[in-house]
Design a protein around this motif. Structure first.
Motif: not given
Length: 1026
Positions: A852-853, A856-857, A860, A862-864
């Protein structure tokens, strides 16, 4: 029964293309044998002897058996020694079609001009309805023949029709010099242009392309087709317009570079070429074989410090051959000795020449190469402050071309000239792979038979020998060999003066600028007037003028390579050409505007162009009446076109048009035409007289001063004499010190050199001639291997190039890139998943935090995402893959809406820009990487591994990595993209180009989805230039 077998064999019946029958085994003989079988009596001649057939059948059968043996042997030998083929089998193969065309001649000549033109439209209609070109061929050729008679005053001979049919079949037609190849090209070009997909006629230089287009191009123009021409300094619009014509005349390099430039274009408007269809190559051996060793490269500048080149050049000057370095002239390489390494490191103050941070080794080796292998006035000449490469095959200057890998800079340093920046390859292709893209390819040349294996193995092109119109009576004398070069040059001068005294014109072929200049000095000493034609600029200007007069009484012409020299050598001089030059020197100064800029050397101003021709060139002083006529025509031209109002190219075009036989509507052209024809008539009186004298003296004599790299180039030089049934002779003067024998001769020739102590007596020995032929064959095979290897290595790159260029063209021409970007998004999600979890990991061992990290990096939006969310949604790896693909797709569509709401229509431009710039940048880096791989795999041969297979494997892995890198960079840049509007008042005027492409703050490090590979940040912040 051998006779019956021989006659019924398909070889004789169909004149099978693969087998060239010797005269011994021609079908005529087969019929003779058949007739003999029926009637055992009569006489027949064979091999120059007349045989009486006895009446007794036993004697007949014995004789017949012997005859059959000879005939079969003849066929066998004919197959082995292809050189004996005079094209008779070709003549018979096409005889029926030729008679059909001849049968239509009366019908065509009865048509009016407009009816003849109408035929083209009818042919186009029939071709559109699906009728094959083969069925249209007889009528189309008959129409072209009639049009050529009306427009050019030339009626194509039967052998020219055969040449046209060979070309239409997609084969190579070998036609002797002077057999009218230029006219032959329009036959298949016209026929294949009827389907409306375009035809390219490729020649070796700009001058020939223009001449052919203006001269024979009038025939298809007269018949209602559009004929285009591509020249060096044309704009994109002009190029596009000319490529859209039905037939386009172009040089090989212009066509190749246009193809590469099209694949670097950033908008559809910049594209100039359309899809390839049919290509006729003039001087096909020169383009597909001689030039196949040098690929076409478009490069961009790359910074390199220049003082290193000067330092290395100083080192090279003080180093001595065999002490500090060794030279392999055959491979064109140099190697430093131990002493050389130590001294270099000491002088430069470095610990290791091969230190990758300094890389001094390449500078030093290049400097030594420049000193030993690249010689002034042989490999290059200096003009102003530039080093210009001289083409080794045509002896021409190659303007704008540079040697790669820092070699050109090393030569500049050696000569003490300012050094220009190094370059980096942006796009490249070899001629071999470039021309193989044409669905139908063919070519013509005077000399192809010796290279037929290469044409067949690389290009799948069959060589067919077309018979000559009149029998060839040239006499090729045996070679004269000397031990030392001094003896050879002395003998050449004696031979020239001997011929000069009898009034025979002489053409001397030399292999370099330096040789032609030194021979010129020797001839001046003995007082023989002569002309020199080599790559020096002052001679190039007068090229056609010199060649056109090489056949005059007592003329002596020294020329570097004669391949593709364009104007024929006509015995007695070329009256038409002289008349044109006369008109040109009167017209040009008055209508051409003086150009600003152009080619200017650094210090000198460009010389004022006068167009004045040496008075001795003309056969007689023009009579007052004709001079007055010409002056009136020139005055009318100046009044109509304006004083000094045309560019030189425009004026040349109009003059050429005036000097041809095409219908002229324009009154100025018509007036110039009548003046031209009158001058021709006056000159013809003298040239015809002179021609008789030259023919009675024995015709043109060709002197060769060195064997070339291949027998083909020697034959080209010989082929300059004896054209169209003229008398002529040729002789080669050689020395055992000539480069070719020194480098490739081996111990045998070295031994012979020691054995023959006499300097200036010619050596005649069968053993020697054999050794020399062997050396030449060695050179041919050596260069064939180089070309084959280049082709094999380039094929690896070629499949990759096709894939990249297809992808690029798809992005360039597509109105909507959404499907492509979605594909990129999904594949990139797969990459991230594979790199962080792996398909074989069990669900318990999934490290979702890390995944996930990374996601998201990367995006952005996909922050949820949380580990719990993923666990609840996905029970298996496949579910996880599908879910992430869907999220990647949705994120892209969401991003698209965000951009569109801020700047409608921007997404499309941004996506195209990002795809194109990433493809171009990464392809450029990929080419550099492949270059290093190619150098590295060469050494793996020592480990018993095939370098080509190693190169294929490594190249393939690099390619997969590059394609993945392109899509990751593109989708990442799109996810991070934040449009910032700049100067809103310019928004309308600039369309969307004033919208700057900026990425948001988090994206500057461009995290790579696959941890192992570090990506370049340039993709995240696209520069303004693609």
């Amino acid at each position: 029964m051998a006779a019956t077998h021989l006659c019924e064999s398909p070889l004789v019946k169909h004149h099978h293309p693969c087998v060239s029958l010797s005269p011994l085994c021609s079908s005529k003989l087969s019929h003779t044998l058949l007739d003999l079988k029926k009637s055992h009596l009569g006489t027949f001649s064979f091999g120059g002897k007349t045989f009486q057939m006895p009446k007794t059948s036993r004697m007949a059968s014995r004789r017949r058996r012997r005859m059959q043996a000879v005939a079969s042997l003849g066929g066998l030998l004919g197959g082995i020694f292809k050189g004996t083929d005079t094209g008779e089998s070709t003549r018979q193969q096409y005889a029926s079609t030729v008679s059909v065309i001849n049968g239509l001649e009366a019908q065509m000549s009865a048509l009016s001009d407009s009816e003849l033109r109408e035929k083209t439209r009818l042919f186009q209609e029939r071709a559109k309805q699906g009728e094959s070109l083969d069925s249209l061929l007889p009528e189309a050729f008959a129409v072209i023949r009639e049009a050529s008679k009306r427009v050019l005053g030339l009626r194509p001979f039967d052998v020219q029709l055969i040449g046209g049919m060979v070309l239409h079949k997609g084969e190579i037609a070998e036609m002797r010099t002077g057999e009218g190849k230029t006219l032959v090209a329009i036959l298949p070009a016209y026929l294949n242009a009827l389907i409306g997909k375009g035809v390219h006629v490729v020649t070796v230089n700009d001058y020939l392309a223009r001449r052919d287009c203006e001269w024979v191009g009038q025939v298809p123009r007269f018949l209602g087709l559009k004929v285009g021409l591509i020249q060096q300094n044309m704009t994109s619009e002009q190029r596009r317009e000319n490529y859209l014509c039905d037939i386009t005349y172009v040089t090989n390099s212009e066509l190749g570079f246009d193809y590469l430039r099209d694949n670097l274009a950033t908008s559809v408007e910049e594209l100039v070429l359309r899809n390839f269809n049919y290509c006729v190559i003039d001087e096909v051996d020169s383009i597909l074989i001689d030039e196949a060793r040098t690929p076409l490269i478009i490069s961009g500048p790359a910074e390199k410090p220049s003082d290193r080149y000067y330092k290395a050049a100083k080192i090279a000057t003080v180093f001595e051959r065999e002490i500090h370095y060794t030279v392999d002239e055959k491979q064109k390489t140099v190697l430093l000795t131990e002493q050389g390494y130590e001294d270099s490191e000491e002088i430069l103050g470095v610990k290791d020449l091969y230190d990758p941070r300094e890389q001094w080794a390449s500078y030093v080796l290049n400097a030594i190469k420049a000193k030993e292998l690249f010689l002034r006035d042989v490999n290059y000449i200096i003009r102003g402050k530039e080093v210009l490469i001289v083409d080794e095959f045509t002896g021409r200057v190659m303007q704008g071309r540079r040697w790669s890998d820092g070699l050109h800079q090393a030569v500049e340093a050696k000569e003490g000239l300012p050094i220009q920046n190094e370059t980096v390859t942006l796009a490249s292709i070899s001629y071999q792979n470039f021309f193989l893209q044409f669905p139908k390819l063919c070519g013509m040349t005077g000399t192809a038979a010796t290279e037929s294996t290469e044409f067949e193995s690389i290009y799948k092109l069959k060589v067919t020998i077309v018979p000559t119109n009149k029998p060839m009576i040239r006499k090729d004398e045996s070679d004269v060999v000397f031990r030392a070069t001094t003896g050879k040059w002395r003998a050449v001068v004696i031979e020239i003066s001997r011929m000069h005294k009898t009034g025979r014109p002489v053409l001397v072929g030399t292999t370099s600028v330096e040789q032609s200049d030194s021979l010129s000095e020797q001839l001046q000493e003995v007082g023989i007037p002569h002309e020199v034609l080599n790559a020096k600029p002052e001679n190039v200007e007068r090229e056609a003028e010199i060649v056109a007069q090489s056949g005059r009484l007592g003329a002596v012409t020294i020329a570097t390579n004669m391949a593709g020299r364009g104007t024929d050598i006509i015995l007695g001089g070329n009256a038409e050409f002289m008349a044109r030059l006369k008109l040109r020197e009167m017209l040009m100064p008055r209508v051409v505007k003086l150009t600003e800029g152009g080619y200017v050397s650094v210090k000198k101003l460009p010389p004022k162009k006068t167009w004045k021709v040496n008075e001795n060139l003309f056969p007689c002083k023009l009579s007052n009446e004709k001079t007055k006529l010409a002056e009136e025509a020139v005055k009318l031209a100046v009044d109509t076109w304006g004083q000094r109002s045309l560019t030189e190219l425009e004026a040349e075009e109009r003059l050429s048009y005036s000097c041809e036989k095409a219908p002229a509507q324009d009154p100025v052209i018509a007036k110039l035409r009548s003046a031209f024809l009158e001058i021709v008539r006056e000159y013809k009186v003298y040239t015809e007289e002179e021609r008789k004298k030259v023919v009675s003296a024995g015709g043109l004599h060709v002197v060769g001063t060195e064997r070339h790299e291949s027998r083909r180039v020697d034959n080209q030089l010989r082929g300059r004499t004896g054209r169209q049934g003229d008398p002529g002779s040729s002789r080669f003067f050689l020395s055992l010190e000539d480069n070719i024998f020194r480098i490739f001769g081996g111990d045998r020739i070295q031994g012979l050199m020691r054995a023959f102590r006499v300097e200036d007596l010619p050596i005649e020995s069968k053993m020697l001639t054999k050794a020399l032929d062997e050396a030449q064959r060695k050179v041919e095979n050596y260069f064939f291997d180089i070309r084959k290897q280049l082709f094999e290595f380039d094929e690896v790159l070629n499949s990759q190039r096709d894939r990249v260029y297809t992808e690029r063209r798809r992005a360039l021409e597509s109105d909507n890139l959404q499907s492509l970007i979605i594909e990129y998004a999904e594949l990139t999600m797969d990459d991230i998943l594979e790199a962080n979890i792996g398909s074989d990991a069990s669900k318990e061992s999934w490290d979702l935090e890390k995944l996930i990290k990374k996601l998201q990096q990367y995006c952005y939006l996909l922050n949820d995402l949380t580990p719990d969310l993923l666990r609840s949604k996905c029970s298996s790896y496949e579910d996880l893959q599908d879910y992430l693909r869907r999220r990647g797709r949705e994120a892209y569509l969401q991003k698209r809406d965000i951009i569109e709401s801020k700047a409608p229509g921007l997404t499309k431009d941004a996506e195209r820009f990002l795809v194109l710039s990433n493809i171009d940048r990464l392809w450029k880096e990929h080419l550099q990487a492949l270059k290093f791989v190619q150098q590295a795999v060469g050494l793996r041969g020592y480990a018993q591994r095939d370098p080509l297979i190693e190169y294929k494997l490594e190249g393939y892995n690099l390619f997969l990595e590059m394609m993945a890198q392109i899509r990751r960079n593109v989708i990442y840049s799109i996810y991070q993209f934040q449009p910032v509007l700049v100067k809103k008042d310019q928004d309308q005027r600039e369309n969307n180009s004033s919208t700057e492409v900026v990425t948001n703050g988090r994206g500057n490090n461009n995290p790579d989805p696959v941890n192992a590979i570090e990506s370049s940040s340039a993709a995240a912040t696209p520069q303004s230039s693609a």
